[in-house]
Design an enzyme around this catalytic site. Structure first.
Site, PDB file in Angstrom:
ATOM      1  N   ASP A   1      -7.556  -2.404  14.226  1.00 50.57           N
ATOM      2  CA  ASP A   1      -8.993  -2.699  14.066  1.00 50.57           C
ATOM      3  C   ASP A   1      -9.046  -4.062  13.045  1.00 50.57           C
ATOM      4  OD1 ASP A   1      -7.819  -1.737  11.414  1.00 50.57           O
ATOM      5  OD2 ASP A   1      -9.299   0.128  11.110  1.00 50.57           O
TER       6      ASP A   1
ATOM      7  N   GLU B   1      -9.580  -1.681   5.399  1.00 47.14           N
ATOM      8  CA  GLU B   1     -10.280  -1.495   6.704  1.00 47.14           C
ATOM      9  C   GLU B   1     -11.622  -2.130   6.749  1.00 47.14           C
ATOM     10  OE1 GLU B   1      -8.641   0.424   8.705  1.00 47.14           O
ATOM     11  OE2 GLU B   1      -8.047   2.338   8.246  1.00 47.14           O
TER      12      GLU B   1
ATOM     13  N   ASP C   1       0.658  -1.267  -0.109  1.00 47.48           N
ATOM     14  CA  ASP C   1       0.041   0.230   0.078  1.00 47.48           C
ATOM     15  C   ASP C   1       0.783   1.242  -0.057  1.00 47.48           C
ATOM     16  OD1 ASP C   1       0.955  -0.447   2.489  1.00 47.48           O
ATOM     17  OD2 ASP C   1      -0.895  -0.827   3.343  1.00 47.48           O
TER      18      ASP C   1
ATOM     19  N   HIS D   1      -7.334  -4.616  10.060  1.00 47.86           N
ATOM     20  CA  HIS D   1      -6.889  -4.476   8.815  1.00 47.86           C
ATOM     21  C   HIS D   1      -5.630  -5.237   8.236  1.00 47.86           C
ATOM     22  CE1 HIS D   1      -4.821  -0.252   9.649  1.00 47.86           C
ATOM     23  NE2 HIS D   1      -4.007  -1.157   9.068  1.00 47.86           N
TER      24      HIS D   1
HETATM   25  C1  GLP Z   1      -0.500   0.494   8.380  1.00 45.43           C
HETATM   26  C2  GLP Z   1      -0.115  -0.501   7.235  1.00 45.43           C
HETATM   27  C3  GLP Z   1      -0.198  -1.911   7.523  1.00 45.43           C
HETATM   28  C4  GLP Z   1       0.202  -2.323   8.849  1.00 45.43           C
HETATM   29  C5  GLP Z   1      -0.364  -1.388   9.997  1.00 45.43           C
HETATM   30  C6  GLP Z   1       0.145  -1.681  11.363  1.00 45.43           C
HETATM   31  O1  GLP Z   1      -1.917   0.471   8.480  1.00 45.43           O
HETATM   32  N1  GLP Z   1      -0.813  -0.077   6.060  1.00 45.43           N
HETATM   33  O2  GLP Z   1       0.395  -2.660   6.591  1.00 45.43           O
HETATM   34  O3  GLP Z   1       0.318  -3.670   9.299  1.00 45.43           O
HETATM   35  O4  GLP Z   1      -0.206  -0.028   9.708  1.00 45.43           O
HETATM   36  O5  GLP Z   1       1.055  -1.045  11.753  1.00 45.43           O
HETATM   37  P1  GLP Z   1       2.095  -1.299  12.990  1.00 45.43           P
HETATM   38  O6  GLP Z   1       2.968  -2.418  12.584  1.00 45.43           O
HETATM   39  O7  GLP Z   1       2.850   0.124  12.957  1.00 45.43           O
HETATM   40  O8  GLP Z   1       1.199  -1.464  14.038  1.00 45.43           O
END
Ligand code: GLP
Length: 260
Positions: free
Chosen positions: A136, A143, A67, A138
């Site tokens: 959440d 989402e 992404d 995702h």
């Molecule tokens: C973002 C990314 C996800 C990732 C998520 C969790 O939303 N698009 O790919 O898994 O954050 O992030 P973190 O690892 O910092 O908790």
């Protein structure tokens, strides 16, 4: 799903790195899917160490990122392009021509998303997709309420995700509202999914993903329908799982040939 509970983030990340390294050593032209966020940072650090000290060769791999933010300068400190080049690509011998990160500045986003899907197909599909998980539930930026068969497309972030990701933007208000993300259907076509989650704040999302019903309200739960998903978590992230003793038992009693 295979659930592997490790004592801490370091042990979990080292194990995840061994999965990635094994694939690269077995298949020099492997296609890897990468995620961003805090979670995979120790994994990327370990892959860089393996490249430096153990000659892990990334020369012929192809990569696709999950992404990117829409409308953000790729040089912005919060962009996923900056993240990937800072933490991984700039430190290994990957061929920049084989790196794919969604272009958040694409003038025609729907057309660009179709092209991204075409590029994944042309590369032969993704062998191993690294995934983190949002609080959440995702994955990528799919989402809650995302279609379970969605493809690469534009999405609007939830307030929760914008708050979680505000760190590199100097405040929640500056986090873009829109992103391009691989869809859940795209992720489901990856041959192996490697989901990482660490810390107590991920425990509920992990429990719902692994043991809850498959639901668009917990997008990661679609992985229950994926044939080869490995979930590597630390103790804290495992704290809400009802069957954690069973997952540990399974891992401890694996036949030798199945061990990494
Ligand atoms: C973002 C990314 C996800 C990732 C998520 C969790 O939303 N698009 O790919 O898994 O954050 O992030 P973190 O690892 O910092 O908790």
């Amino acid at each position: 799903m295979e659930i592997i509970i490790q004592p801490d983030v370091e042990a979990a990340s080292r194990l995840a790195a061994r999965f990635v390294a094994r694939l690269i050593r077995d298949k020099s032209r492997a296609v890897l899917g990468f995620a961003t966020g805090q979670t995979p940072l120790p994994l990327y650090e370990e892959l860089c160490r393996m490249h430096r000290e153990e000659k892990l060769d990334f020369d012929r791999i192809t990569s696709f990122n999950l992404d990117e933010y829409v409308g953000l300068d790729p040089a912005h400190p919060g962009s996923y392009r900056t993240y990937m080049w800072t933490h991984l690509f700039g430190r290994i011998n990957i061929d920049p021509g084989r790196v794919h990160i969604p272009d958040g500045l694409a003038p025609d986003i729907p057309l660009y998303c179709e092209k991204y899907e075409d590029e994944i197909r042309a590369a032969g599909g993704i062998d191993l997709q690294v995934l983190g998980i949002g609080t959440d539930g995702h994955i990528g930026f799919n989402e809650p309420s995302s279609s379970l068969v969605s493809r690469t497309r534009i999405k609007t972030l939830t307030v929760e995700t914008r708050r979680d990701n505000a760190r590199l933007f100097g405040g929640e208000k500056k986090v873009p509202h829109h992103v391009i993300t691989m869809g859940l259907g795209t992720i489901m076509e990856c041959r192996t999914c490697l989901l990482l989650a660490f810390g107590a704040r991920k425990a509920e999302a992990v429990a719902q993903t692994v043991e809850g019903p498959v639901s668009a309200m917990v997008p990661a739960s679609i992985l229950q329908l994926h044939g080869r998903t490995i979930v590597i978590i630390d103790e804290e992230a495992s704290s809400r799982l009802r069957r954690s003793e069973y997952y540990r038992y399974v891992y401890e009693h694996k036949p030798d040939w199945q061990k990494v």
